[in-house]
Structures are given as C-alpha cells and as structure tokens.
Design a protein around this motif. Structure first.
Motif, PDB file in Angstrom:
ATOM      1  N   CYS A  46       0.846  -1.192   0.000  1.00 11.69           N
ATOM      2  CA  CYS A  46       0.000   0.000   0.000  1.00 11.69           C
ATOM      3  C   CYS A  46       0.884   1.246   0.000  1.00 11.69           C
ATOM      4  CB  CYS A  46      -0.932   0.008   1.212  1.00 11.69           C
ATOM      5  SG  CYS A  46      -0.079   0.107   2.800  1.00 11.69           S
ATOM      6  N   CYS A  52      -3.635   0.602   4.202  1.00 13.55           N
ATOM      7  CA  CYS A  52      -4.528  -0.516   4.471  1.00 13.55           C
ATOM      8  C   CYS A  52      -5.373  -0.287   5.721  1.00 13.55           C
ATOM      9  CB  CYS A  52      -3.718  -1.793   4.658  1.00 13.55           C
ATOM     10  SG  CYS A  52      -2.845  -2.290   3.176  1.00 13.55           S
ATOM     11  N   CYS A  77      -2.293  -5.390   2.597  1.00 12.36           N
ATOM     12  CA  CYS A  77      -1.241  -5.661   1.614  1.00 12.36           C
ATOM     13  C   CYS A  77      -0.209  -6.603   2.224  1.00 12.36           C
ATOM     14  CB  CYS A  77      -0.587  -4.356   1.168  1.00 12.36           C
ATOM     15  SG  CYS A  77       0.504  -3.628   2.403  1.00 12.36           S
ATOM     16  N   CYS A  80       1.604  -4.852   5.301  1.00 12.84           N
ATOM     17  CA  CYS A  80       0.774  -4.621   6.488  1.00 12.84           C
ATOM     18  C   CYS A  80       0.403  -5.930   7.180  1.00 12.84           C
ATOM     19  CB  CYS A  80      -0.484  -3.838   6.120  1.00 12.84           C
ATOM     20  SG  CYS A  80      -0.136  -2.099   5.765  1.00 12.84           S
TER      21      CYS A  80
END
Ligand SMILES: [Zn+2]
Length: 356
Positions: A46, A52, A77, A80
């Motif tokens: 991201c 996210c 993502c 994350c």
C-alpha cells in the motif's frame, strides 16, 4: 539478536523526550526495507494515499484457503500483514536492551573541508550541524544523540503462524548492505550482529510468497536500488561529507534533479519542499570501508521528460570508481554488478544478496 554499532546509530524522534535507542526508529527502517524488497518482487504494497485498513467482517466471512488470502480479502497488503495496519497488529514485538551504549562523539559542526563552493559571488564551505550532547541549551532537550556500543534487540513473534526468523533475516540483510535507524544520509546506522549470522532463508521463503505483477516505477524497490562498498585510505568522518558534496556537484547543472537525488531541506521556510535524500553514505567503519546505497527510480515525471535513471546511476558509478577502490557494487540487471552481473530475475537477485 545482539548487535554492535559500526557507525553511530540514530533513532531519535525530534520531539522525543527520552534520550535512548528508540524502537520506532528501528521499526521504521525495517519496514522501509521490507516494503522495498516486496515491491521489487512485484508484491502488493500500500502507499501513503491508500493505506490498508483491516476489515474484520470480511476476514471472518472469507472462504479463502490460506491465512494470507484471508488477510488480503480483509484489505491488507503483503507488508501490512506483517507490520500491521489500522485494526491489525504487527505480527511481532521488538524491544531494545541497551547493555553497553554511550553517546557517540560527533564532530559538530562538520565542514567538508576539501570543498569550496561559490554562491552569489561568495565562496563558502558546505557545513553540517548536529545537536551537541555536551550542551544543554539545545532543542530537543536532552538532545537525541547518536549512540555507539552494543545492544540487544529482543524479538518475539505474536502469531504462531509468523516465524520471527524472518525479522532476524531482515536485520541481517540491513547489517550486510545498508543502515539501521534514521539519518543514514549523515553516515549513521551501520551495525553488525554479534555471534552467529541470522539464517536469511526464512525471510527469503516468506518474500517468495509475495511475488506478483505489481510495478512501482517511482518508489524504492529492489529493482532500482544500488548497494555499494568502497575502500578509502585513512578515512575520517569528513569523507562522508566530501563524497556528499561531490555527488551533489555531479548534478550541479540541474537543481531539480540534484534535490530529488540528494535531498533538500526545502528553501527558506518552505519545508513543504523538503525531499529525503535517496542516496546514503556511511561514515568509514572497519578498516576504512564505506558504504553507499540508494535508489533511483525509473520514472520521476514530476521533473521533466529528460529524466534518465541510467545516466544518474552511471555518473555515480563513474565518480566512485574514478576516486575510490570499489569493493562491491550490487544492482539488478546491471553490468556494473561486481558479484553476478545482469541478474534479471528479482528472486535471483534477492537470493544472491541474502547469500543463499
Ligand atoms: Zn498495507
């Protein structure tokens, strides 16, 4: 992991009141590199505009077979999933025990003494300023001073599904090729794990699960980094700043490119124009070695259509090989790479960097 600093380590936040090694400073550089590696493999990362946000309902109702798929459906993502996002905790805990840490003696201010510039008809010597740990009338108080010595990074997995060796491997990678903490462009952050090397294969296997088709032409990525080590004769700290000046001068004909590559504090109170340096230069360490690394994107269309990544990197290469003994140059798909030139596959390049 027990770690020794080879150049001072700087992790302090500007407004932080406590003068110590800050975990957030370490986590910042771990995340930066994890993102850079995942982007290079075409994984999903991201960005500032679209961060996210974990959707618990989607996670619960997901019919996906793997945990990673479920997390993806819930909005996370690849990065994350490990480092956390709103609603989703980081998969590991990191804390620091300072067992033998002291303030580094920093030369301040430091002048790149070999260099003189002319600006507006006046000659001047480029100078950098740091907080002086021996002074009390400085801000922040006490100053967050760079540290040297040995310390311990305690790592703990918070998920039975997450192998903490992945983070150990990432720290080993940073120790081998780059710098930990902040202000790497000021020479800080070269570290060395004490004792056995971390096994990087866990990191490698984990990253392989992120291989995909995403392309990041304007962001740091394994596809646009270069990692260099040079040898210098009788190097002193000032050499870092001499090189910095010389590299700046390489791009003297184009101010936008110079600021984009070497960074700028922003001109006269216009801090919105602040740009982080894309090239980092370590202080000398271990017997006159220095490390230089950075990333130059394929595209930087905010500048002009004449942006030429190859020319910029090749100018840096020419400068370093002309003036110093080049020990190592690593770069994907490049004839300049001194270990294995022209590796085209990011997975292969990563494997080579990890020594696997
Ligand atoms: Zn994310």
């Amino acid at each position: 992991m027990r770690v020794k600093t080879l150049t001072p380590l700087w992790t302090g936040g500007v407004n932080s009141k406590v003068d110590r090694i800050h975990e957030t400073g370490l986590l910042g550089s771990l995340r930066w590199w994890y993102e850079t590696l995942v982007r290079g493999l075409g994984g999903n990362v991201c960005n500032e505009e679209h961060k996210c946000d974990f959707d618990t309902q989607k996670y619960i109702s997901s019919k996906a077979n793997s945990e990673a798929e479920r997390l993806k459906e819930a909005g996370l993502c690849d990065v994350c999933q490990v480092f956390g996002a709103t609603g989703w905790k980081r998969r590991f805990r990191l804390s620091v025990v300072e067992d033998n840490i002291r303030d580094a003696k920093i030369q301040h201010p430091i002048k790149a003494y070999k260099k003189k510039y002319v600006s507006g008809g006046k000659e001047y010597v480029p100078t950098w300023y740091f907080s002086d740990p021996s002074k009390t009338n400085v801000s922040p108080v006490p100053p967050n001073t760079p540290k040297i010595g040995n310390f311990e990074i305690l790592l703990q997995s918070l998920d039975y599904d997450f192998q903490i060796e992945i983070i150990k491997g990432l720290i080993q990678f940073i120790a081998d090729w780059a710098g930990l903490g902040a202000r790497n462009q000021m020479g800080f952050g070269i570290i060395e794990p004490i004792g056995e090397r971390a096994d990087a294969s866990y990191l490698y296997e984990k990253l392989l699960t992120n291989v995909g088709n995403y392309h990041y032409a304007e962001l740091p990525s394994l596809k646009n980094v270069f990692l260099v080590q040079i040898k210098v004769g009788n190097a002193e700290e000032v050499e870092t700043f001499n090189i910095k000046c010389d590299l700046r001068r390489l791009f003297s004909d184009n101010k936008d490119v110079r600021h984009f590559v070497m960074g700028t504090a922003g001109e006269k109170k216009d801090s919105a124009k602040k740009i982080a340096a894309k090239i980092k230069i370590s202080h000398p360490y271990n017997d006159n070695l220095m490390r230089i690394w950075g990333w130059i994107p394929e595209e930087a269309d905010c500048y002009n259509k004449n942006w030429d990544r190859e020319k910029i990197v090749s100018d840096i290469y020419k400068y370093l090989t002309t003036n110093y003994n080049l020990e190592v140059w690593r770069e994907i798909d490049s004839k300049r790479d001194t270990v294995t030139p022209n590796i085209t596959k990011p997975e292969k390049f990563l494997q080579s960097l990890l020594g696997l």
